[in-house]
Design a protein around this motif. Sequence first.
Motif, PDB file in Angstrom:
ATOM      1  N   GLY A   9       0.820  -1.210   0.000  1.00  0.00           N
ATOM      2  CA  GLY A   9       0.000   0.000   0.000  1.00  0.00           C
ATOM      3  C   GLY A   9       0.851   1.256   0.000  1.00  0.00           C
ATOM      4  N   LEU A  10       1.909   1.239   0.785  1.00  0.00           N
ATOM      5  CA  LEU A  10       2.819   2.388   0.845  1.00  0.00           C
ATOM      6  C   LEU A  10       3.529   2.581  -0.494  1.00  0.00           C
ATOM      7  CD1 LEU A  10       4.050   4.628   2.560  1.00  0.00           C
ATOM      8  CD2 LEU A  10       5.754   2.981   3.348  1.00  0.00           C
ATOM      9  N   MET A  11       3.988   1.491  -1.084  1.00  0.00           N
ATOM     10  CA  MET A  11       4.636   1.575  -2.399  1.00  0.00           C
ATOM     11  C   MET A  11       3.662   2.094  -3.447  1.00  0.00           C
ATOM     12  SD  MET A  11       7.070  -1.862  -2.380  1.00  0.00           S
ATOM     13  CE  MET A  11       6.569  -2.241  -4.012  1.00  0.00           C
ATOM     14  N   ASN A  12       2.422   1.629  -3.399  1.00  0.00           N
ATOM     15  CA  ASN A  12       1.409   2.099  -4.349  1.00  0.00           C
ATOM     16  C   ASN A  12       1.174   3.596  -4.204  1.00  0.00           C
ATOM     17  OD1 ASN A  12       0.971  -0.443  -5.412  1.00  0.00           O
ATOM     18  ND2 ASN A  12      -0.797  -0.868  -4.115  1.00  0.00           N
ATOM     19  N   MET A  13       1.015   4.051  -2.953  1.00  0.00           N
ATOM     20  CA  MET A  13       0.759   5.474  -2.720  1.00  0.00           C
ATOM     21  C   MET A  13       1.894   6.340  -3.233  1.00  0.00           C
ATOM     22  SD  MET A  13      -1.041   6.016   0.982  1.00  0.00           S
ATOM     23  CE  MET A  13      -0.667   7.755   0.960  1.00  0.00           C
ATOM     24  N   LEU A  14       3.107   5.992  -2.887  1.00  0.00           N
ATOM     25  CA  LEU A  14       4.247   6.816  -3.272  1.00  0.00           C
ATOM     26  C   LEU A  14       4.522   6.733  -4.773  1.00  0.00           C
ATOM     27  CD1 LEU A  14       6.502   6.159  -0.175  1.00  0.00           C
ATOM     28  CD2 LEU A  14       5.142   8.197  -0.681  1.00  0.00           C
ATOM     29  N   SER A  15       4.269   5.586  -5.380  1.00  0.00           N
ATOM     30  CA  SER A  15       4.421   5.463  -6.834  1.00  0.00           C
ATOM     31  C   SER A  15       3.383   6.319  -7.553  1.00  0.00           C
ATOM     32  CB  SER A  15       4.271   4.003  -7.270  1.00  0.00           C
ATOM     33  OG  SER A  15       5.303   3.226  -6.739  1.00  0.00           O
ATOM     34  N   CYS A  16       2.149   6.280  -7.072  1.00  0.00           N
ATOM     35  CA  CYS A  16       1.093   7.112  -7.668  1.00  0.00           C
ATOM     36  C   CYS A  16       1.412   8.585  -7.502  1.00  0.00           C
ATOM     37  CB  CYS A  16      -0.259   6.790  -7.041  1.00  0.00           C
ATOM     38  SG  CYS A  16      -0.917   5.197  -7.558  1.00  0.00           S
ATOM     39  N   LEU A  37      -0.699   7.879   7.500  1.00  0.00           N
ATOM     40  CA  LEU A  37      -2.066   7.966   6.983  1.00  0.00           C
ATOM     41  C   LEU A  37      -2.637   6.581   6.693  1.00  0.00           C
ATOM     42  CD1 LEU A  37      -1.653  11.016   4.592  1.00  0.00           C
ATOM     43  CD2 LEU A  37      -2.949  10.957   6.733  1.00  0.00           C
ATOM     44  N   LEU A  38      -1.826   5.705   6.117  1.00  0.00           N
ATOM     45  CA  LEU A  38      -2.293   4.348   5.838  1.00  0.00           C
ATOM     46  C   LEU A  38      -2.647   3.595   7.116  1.00  0.00           C
ATOM     47  CD1 LEU A  38       0.096   3.167   3.000  1.00  0.00           C
ATOM     48  CD2 LEU A  38      -2.390   3.280   2.896  1.00  0.00           C
ATOM     49  N   ASN A  43      -7.219   2.662   4.682  1.00  0.00           N
ATOM     50  CA  ASN A  43      -7.891   2.763   3.392  1.00  0.00           C
ATOM     51  C   ASN A  43      -6.933   3.481   2.440  1.00  0.00           C
ATOM     52  OD1 ASN A  43      -9.406   3.993   1.204  1.00  0.00           O
ATOM     53  ND2 ASN A  43     -11.259   3.399   2.305  1.00  0.00           N
ATOM     54  N   GLU A  44      -6.418   2.735   1.495  1.00  0.00           N
ATOM     55  CA  GLU A  44      -5.375   3.261   0.613  1.00  0.00           C
ATOM     56  C   GLU A  44      -5.849   4.461  -0.217  1.00  0.00           C
ATOM     57  OE1 GLU A  44      -2.599   1.445  -2.903  1.00  0.00           O
ATOM     58  OE2 GLU A  44      -3.243   0.086  -1.304  1.00  0.00           O
ATOM     59  N   ALA A  47      -6.326   7.513   2.105  1.00  0.00           N
ATOM     60  CA  ALA A  47      -4.998   7.936   2.550  1.00  0.00           C
ATOM     61  C   ALA A  47      -4.277   8.691   1.429  1.00  0.00           C
ATOM     62  CB  ALA A  47      -4.179   6.726   2.996  1.00  0.00           C
ATOM     63  N   PHE A  48      -4.397   8.213   0.202  1.00  0.00           N
ATOM     64  CA  PHE A  48      -3.763   8.890  -0.926  1.00  0.00           C
ATOM     65  C   PHE A  48      -4.379  10.268  -1.166  1.00  0.00           C
ATOM     66  CE2 PHE A  48      -3.349   9.785  -5.521  1.00  0.00           C
ATOM     67  CZ  PHE A  48      -1.963   9.891  -5.577  1.00  0.00           C
ATOM     68  N   GLN A  49      -5.690  10.361  -1.075  1.00  0.00           N
ATOM     69  CA  GLN A  49      -6.358  11.649  -1.270  1.00  0.00           C
ATOM     70  C   GLN A  49      -5.887  12.672  -0.235  1.00  0.00           C
ATOM     71  OE1 GLN A  49     -10.389  10.244  -1.011  1.00  0.00           O
ATOM     72  NE2 GLN A  49     -10.637  10.176  -3.240  1.00  0.00           N
ATOM     73  N   ILE A  50      -5.819  12.253   1.013  1.00  0.00           N
ATOM     74  CA  ILE A  50      -5.373  13.166   2.071  1.00  0.00           C
ATOM     75  C   ILE A  50      -3.892  13.491   1.905  1.00  0.00           C
ATOM     76  CG2 ILE A  50      -5.016  13.390   4.564  1.00  0.00           C
ATOM     77  CD1 ILE A  50      -7.659  11.818   4.885  1.00  0.00           C
ATOM     78  N   PHE A  51      -3.098  12.501   1.545  1.00  0.00           N
ATOM     79  CA  PHE A  51      -1.673  12.725   1.302  1.00  0.00           C
ATOM     80  C   PHE A  51      -1.485  13.786   0.220  1.00  0.00           C
ATOM     81  CE2 PHE A  51       2.274  11.679  -0.976  1.00  0.00           C
ATOM     82  CZ  PHE A  51       3.182  11.731   0.079  1.00  0.00           C
ATOM     83  N   CYS A  52      -2.223  13.678  -0.872  1.00  0.00           N
ATOM     84  CA  CYS A  52      -2.119  14.669  -1.962  1.00  0.00           C
ATOM     85  C   CYS A  52      -2.523  16.056  -1.475  1.00  0.00           C
ATOM     86  CB  CYS A  52      -2.992  14.254  -3.140  1.00  0.00           C
ATOM     87  SG  CYS A  52      -2.361  12.819  -4.025  1.00  0.00           S
TER      88      CYS A  52
END
Length: 83
Positions: A9-16, A37-38, A43-44, A47-52
Amino acid sequence: MTINAESLGLMNMLSCWTVYRDDIGYRQGMSQIAGFLLIELNNEIKAFQIFCSLMTTDTLYEFFNMNLQYIAGFCTKVHVRLS
């Protein structure tokens, strides 16, 4: 080598993120924020939306974009407030 679901999940988030904002890419420290966040949201997508959202706020954007003039000004303001 086995990759667990959390690491994936972390790899997916940072790659995206690096595709979404290739002008900034990956910087040291982003994985701690994304990982937190994860863990908290479990919830990936959310978490990605908030990270962005976090990464594009003025302060974090300028820090991770390595705007040294902004960082120096920020540090000066913090120093003045702590004095």
